[in-house]
Write a protein that holds these residues in place. Structure first.
Motif, PDB file in Angstrom:
ATOM      1  N   ASP A 137     104.451   9.059  45.209  1.00 38.34           N
ATOM      2  CA  ASP A 137     103.790  10.321  44.922  1.00 38.34           C
ATOM      3  C   ASP A 137     102.988  10.193  43.632  1.00 38.34           C
ATOM      4  O   ASP A 137     103.243   9.322  42.819  1.00 38.34           O
ATOM      5  N   ILE A 159      98.481  17.170  43.830  1.00 38.45           N
ATOM      6  CA  ILE A 159      99.675  16.407  44.163  1.00 38.45           C
ATOM      7  C   ILE A 159      99.393  15.605  45.425  1.00 38.45           C
ATOM      8  O   ILE A 159      98.962  16.163  46.436  1.00 38.45           O
ATOM      9  N   SER A 161     101.362  14.167  47.621  1.00 37.77           N
ATOM     10  CA  SER A 161     102.150  14.470  48.819  1.00 37.77           C
ATOM     11  C   SER A 161     101.842  15.844  49.395  1.00 37.77           C
ATOM     12  O   SER A 161     102.212  16.127  50.529  1.00 37.77           O
ATOM     13  N   SER A 162     101.179  16.716  48.631  1.00 34.98           N
ATOM     14  CA  SER A 162     100.817  18.067  49.102  1.00 34.98           C
ATOM     15  C   SER A 162      99.380  18.384  48.716  1.00 34.98           C
ATOM     16  O   SER A 162      99.135  19.213  47.844  1.00 34.98           O
ATOM     17  N   PRO A 163      98.407  17.744  49.348  1.00 33.72           N
ATOM     18  CA  PRO A 163      97.018  17.938  48.917  1.00 33.72           C
ATOM     19  C   PRO A 163      96.502  19.360  49.094  1.00 33.72           C
ATOM     20  O   PRO A 163      95.601  19.778  48.378  1.00 33.72           O
ATOM     21  N   ALA A 164      97.065  20.116  50.020  1.00 31.69           N
ATOM     22  CA  ALA A 164      96.574  21.483  50.235  1.00 31.69           C
ATOM     23  C   ALA A 164      97.172  22.484  49.254  1.00 31.69           C
ATOM     24  O   ALA A 164      96.708  23.616  49.179  1.00 31.69           O
ATOM     25  N   LEU A 165      98.198  22.075  48.500  1.00 37.38           N
ATOM     26  CA  LEU A 165      98.836  22.993  47.567  1.00 37.38           C
ATOM     27  C   LEU A 165      97.868  23.450  46.485  1.00 37.38           C
ATOM     28  O   LEU A 165      97.770  24.629  46.190  1.00 37.38           O
ATOM     29  N   ALA A 167      93.972  22.648  46.035  1.00 40.03           N
ATOM     30  CA  ALA A 167      92.846  21.918  46.607  1.00 40.03           C
ATOM     31  C   ALA A 167      91.526  22.404  46.035  1.00 40.03           C
ATOM     32  O   ALA A 167      91.401  23.542  45.607  1.00 40.03           O
ATOM     33  N   TRP A 176      91.090  14.416  46.978  1.00 41.03           N
ATOM     34  CA  TRP A 176      92.536  14.417  46.865  1.00 41.03           C
ATOM     35  C   TRP A 176      93.017  13.137  46.207  1.00 41.03           C
ATOM     36  O   TRP A 176      92.303  12.153  46.112  1.00 41.03           O
TER      37      TRP A 176
END
Length: 183
Positions: A137, A159, A161-165, A167, A176
Motif C-alpha cells: 500500500d 491511497i 488500495s482505495s483510489p476512489a476514496l 480522487a 492514482w
C-alpha cells in the motif's frame, strides 16, 4: 397549547371530502377534541415557539472542552494504535490516464518534484508506506494544478488500495498512486 392539533384536524376534515370525490382516496377518521401529550412532556403556553410550532427550550451549554480536569479524571491513559506503522518513501510511482485518448502514463516523482500529465502539473509532497508491507500500500500527498490556474484542483492524500476514496475530479484526466519508492 392545543390549538395546533385542532387546526390540523380541521384542515384534514375540510380536505377529506375533496380527496374522496375522485375515488382514489378514502376519507380519514378525524379525531375531535384535544390530543393528549405524553405525561412527561410539559408545554408552557407562554414559552416562545419556533417556525414549526415547537416550543423553544433552554438547553444547557456543553461543558468547556478546555476546562481543567476534575479530581480522578485522566489518571489512567490508554494508548491505542490506530493503524500500521509507516515509513516515508523518497518518491512515488503514479499512474495517470488520459480518458479521451485512453492512454495510461506512468510518472515517477521524487519527494517535492513536479511532473506533467497533459496540461496538469502533479507535485508529490510526501509518500508513506506500511513498514510490514512496503509493496502492499502507499499513501501519497499530492497537489495537482491546471497549468494556468492558481488554485489546485486537488490537494490531499491519495491511497493506493482505495483510489476512489480521495480522487481527482477532472473531466479529462485520472491520477492514482501505485507505490512509494525507497531508492
Amino acid at each position: 397549547m392545543r390549538l395546533i392539533p385542532a387546526l390540523v384536524a380541521a384542515a384534514l376534515a375540510a380536505a377529506a371530502p375533496a380527496l374522496a370525490q375522485d375515488g382514489q382516496f378514502e376519507p380519514l377518521d378525524i379525531i375531535e377534541g384535544p390530543i393528549d401529550t405524553p405525561e412527561d412532556q410539559v408545554y408552557d403556553e407562554d414559552a416562545p415557539f419556533d417556525e414549526y410550532g415547537n416550543p423553544i427550550t433552554e438547553e444547557p451549554l456543553p461543558e468547556d472542552p478546555n476546562a481543567p480536569l476534575r479530581e480522578g479524571e485522566g489518571d489512567t491513559v490508554t494508548t491505542v494504535q490506530t493503524g500500521p506503522e509507516v515509513e516515508q518513501g523518497n518518491g512515488a510511482v503514479l499512474r495517470g490516464l488520459d480518458k479521451l485518448a485512453g492512454e495510461p502514463i506512468d510518472l515517477t516523482l521524487a519527494k517535492g518534484e513536479t511532473g506533467e500529465l497533459g496540461w496538469l502539473q502533479v507535485t508529490l509532497a510526501e509518500c508513506r508506506y506500511p513498514i510490514e508491507n512496503p509493496q502492499g500500500d502507499a499513501f501519497a500527498h499530492l497537489v495537482i494544478r491546471d497549468r494556468d490556474a492558481e488554485e489546485p484542483l486537488f490537494d490531499g492524500w491519495m491511497i493506493a488500495s482505495s483510489p476512489a476514496l480521495m480522487a481527482l475530479d477532472h473531466s479529462r484526466f485520472d491520477v492514482w498512486v501505485i507505490r512509494c519508492t525507497t531508492e
